[in-house]
Design an enzyme around this catalytic site. Structure first.
Site, mmCIF file in Angstrom:
data_model
loop_
_atom_site.group_PDB
_atom_site.id
_atom_site.type_symbol
_atom_site.label_atom_id
_atom_site.label_comp_id
_atom_site.label_asym_id
_atom_site.label_seq_id
_atom_site.Cartn_x
_atom_site.Cartn_y
_atom_site.Cartn_z
ATOM 1 N N ILE A 158 -3.923 4.675 -1.267
ATOM 2 C CA ILE A 158 -5.174 4.282 -0.619
ATOM 3 C C ILE A 158 -4.998 3.063 0.278
ATOM 4 C CG2 ILE A 158 -6.495 5.253 -2.526
ATOM 5 C CD1 ILE A 158 -7.177 2.324 -3.307
ATOM 6 N N GLU A 159 -3.903 2.315 0.095
ATOM 7 C CA GLU A 159 -3.639 1.191 0.987
ATOM 8 C C GLU A 159 -3.067 1.664 2.318
ATOM 9 O OE1 GLU A 159 -4.100 -1.989 1.114
ATOM 10 O OE2 GLU A 159 -4.854 -2.455 -0.876
ATOM 11 N N SER A 160 -2.071 2.552 2.273
ATOM 12 C CA SER A 160 -1.356 2.908 3.510
ATOM 13 C C SER A 160 -1.215 4.403 3.728
ATOM 14 C CB SER A 160 0.049 2.295 3.471
ATOM 15 O OG SER A 160 0.833 2.907 2.456
#
Length: 569
Positions: A158-160
């Site tokens: 979900i970050e990258s």
């Protein structure tokens, strides 16, 4: 089956909104300009010199506006509507039981993301699932070693979107979206040559340590995850304002920005689908093979092209394993660098290394003259002198015609692996220039003077760093026969002495004279395992004392890989 009417109205509204808004399918890219041969980029925000390098906006951020609006429509974040589960039971379809080691709460906000990932963001989520196969084994191993929940691996999703090249609007970089200051706090090196936030392994170790520190402080994984995104200072203030450490109560009281608190339900939904993809309709995912590689210790300035030649693979394979390198080569400021190479190629690379030969030669690019553009402007842009540009293009005056084309010379480096037994130092019969460093000179200045890339000068002379030179030190430069004349400030040479192919050239001279000797006075020999001055002297019919004299050696100590100058007889 009983359907909750409130939930039905909510999801109908959500679906209608998403149909109207949609989300972009185009991934914005952030690239930067640089000029051939420069050591630093033209723009301060650009820290890369690799012409093929492109950083991209995280796919997980592309639909941000749609996510925020959907969460606003979802209503309250209050915990009483939440259902906390630790595992899902085995179904009748033969799907095995799944146990979660990260706390799973199902509420309105989590359902928003379950719907988004299965609907409007399905293409992205499918891509993230496929990429997860490459990173998960490595990430989960680091989490396990630190005693953290393995499901935290999906925080990188979900970050990258599991992308090492992700570059956010707030300038967070890499798989784990580290800001520069936080990355350096957790020992990630960021300089002109390397950005370890884009190193999958090193950034994962840093992220695991950071997450452990956050959990040790807050004692709750929801607070730790929100703090990972918004910062520990933000979370401390939110806890203090809300007067509670219950994440859902904090979220309900609006003590956190929506962009930060959304990370908790988003992570929960990502974990749920990623752990049981078939249950949510993701049945056609082709997972990438896990990340594996060999390591090769090399010196400064080794390019991806050279490494690919050593290992017998394509350039892109070397690049993909070393995305932290900004310039397409190993750092010039590190004496030793551990390069990642494809698994199973180290033995071949080590065998080829002594026979790797590099030659600096000249290539040309085309410049189309713009209206009102002057010759001086073009020369400044390409760092070339007026006389050379006129001569190469057969121009007799500096008058330019808009729309016309100019040939622009620039230096390139070509590599090849020589046959067994051939001496790499003399294989190309290059012209050797010996340059004595003057006070105040730098490798960068010398590279521009001779139009030879800095990393090649470092490699030719076995320098430990681009900065490790001193006044009076002599540098050897091997220029190909086809290379253009060396440019400097003066229009004519004042004093040049040369013996066969050995040219001693002061930094004030503009041109090295053409030399077409019949035979070089000296040759070069690369020391091999088992060699000594005595065995080498016997092989070339000379004496150890002469070899020491020709090479300014103080002792008889030599090492494999050393280059010795030997006089032809």
């Amino acid at each position: 089956m009983v359907v909750n009417p409130i939930r039905l109205i909510f999801f109908c509204s959500l679906s209608f909104f998403l149909l109207l808004a949609g989300c972009s399918s185009t991934i914005p890219q952030s690239g930067w300009l640089y000029e051939q041969g420069q050591d630093t980029p033209l723009e301060s925000t650009a820290e890369t010199q690799d012409p093929d390098f492109k950083e991209v906006e995280p796919e997980s951020e592309i639909c941000l506006d749609n996510e925020l609006e959907a969460l606003r429509l979802a209503g309250d974040w209050n915990a009483p509507q939440a259902e906390i589960i630790q595992q899902t039971p085995a179904g009748n379809l033969g799907i095995p039981e799944v146990t979660f080691d990260f706390p799973i709460t199902i509420n309105r906000q989590v359902n928003v993301y379950l719907e988004l990932f299965q609907g409007r963001q399905r293409t992205y989520f499918s891509r993230w699932l496929a990429r997860s196969g490459y990173y998960l084994p490595m990430i989960q191993k680091e989490l396990e070693n630190s005693g953290l929940p393995l499901d935290l691996a999906y925080l990188a999703m979900i970050e990258s979107g599991f992308s090492q090249l992700a570059y956010s609007r707030s300038h967070a970089v890499g798989l784990w979206q580290f800001m520069k200051a936080t990355g350096r706090q957790y020992d990630l090196l960021v300089d002109n040559y390397i950005d370890e936030r884009r190193d999958a392994v090193k950034s994962t170790k840093a992220a695991v340590t950071y997450l452990k520190d956050l959990y040790d402080e807050f004692g709750d994984w929801y607070l730790a995850v929100a703090a990972y995104n918004g910062g520990p200072g933000t979370m401390r203030k939110a806890v203090r304002r809300a007067g509670t450490t219950d994440f859902w109560e904090i979220a309900q009281k609006k003590s956190l920005r929506l962009e930060t608190k959304r990370y908790v339900p988003k992570l929960i939904a990502a974990i749920m689908i990623a752990r049981e993809p078939e249950k949510y309709g993701f049945t056609d995912i082709v997972y990438e093979k896990p990340l594996v590689y060999d390591e090769l210790p090399v010196g400064p300035g080794l390019s991806f092209e050279a490494a690919a030649l050593l290992t017998g693979v394509e350039n892109k394979e070397i690049k993909n394993l070393n995305l932290a390198l900004k310039t397409g080569r190993t750092p010039l400021n590190q004496q030793k660098f551990i390069l990642k190479i494809p698994y199973g190629t180290r033995a071949l690379a080590e065998s080829n290394m002594p026979r790797l030969h590099s030659v600096a030669s000249t290539d040309y690019k085309t410049h189309i003259i713009r209206k009102n553009e002057t010759l001086a402007q073009i020369c400044r842009r390409y760092n070339i002198n007026t006389t050379t540009l006129l001569k190469i293009n057969n121009l007799k005056s500096a008058k330019l015609v808009a729309g016309s084309r100019l040939r622009i010379p620039y230096r390139t480096i070509h590599y090849r692996i020589l046959p067994e037994g051939m001496d790499a130092s003399i294989a190309a019969r290059d012209e050797l220039i010996l340059h004595t460093i003057k006070k105040g000179e730098t490798i960068s200045k010398i590279s521009k003077q001779y139009q030879v890339p800095s990393e090649l000068i470092v490699s030719w002379n076995g320098l430990s760093s681009v900065h490790k030179i001193t006044a009076g030190q002599q540098l050897a430069l091997y220029l190909s026969d086809s290379a253009p004349s060396v440019a400097s400030k003066k229009s004519e040479p004042e004093q040049i002495s040369h013996t066969d192919t050995v040219v001693i050239l002061s930094s004030s001279y503009k041109f090295a004279p053409p030399s077409t000797p019949k035979q070089a006075q000296y040759r070069w020999y690369q020391v091999k395992n088992g060699d000594s001055l005595w065995t080498i002297s016997r092989r070339f019919n000379t004496s150890p004392s002469d070899i020491k004299k020709w090479n300014n050696l103080k002792t008889n100590l030599i090492h494999p890989g050393n280059r010795l100058k030997l006089k032809n007889v």
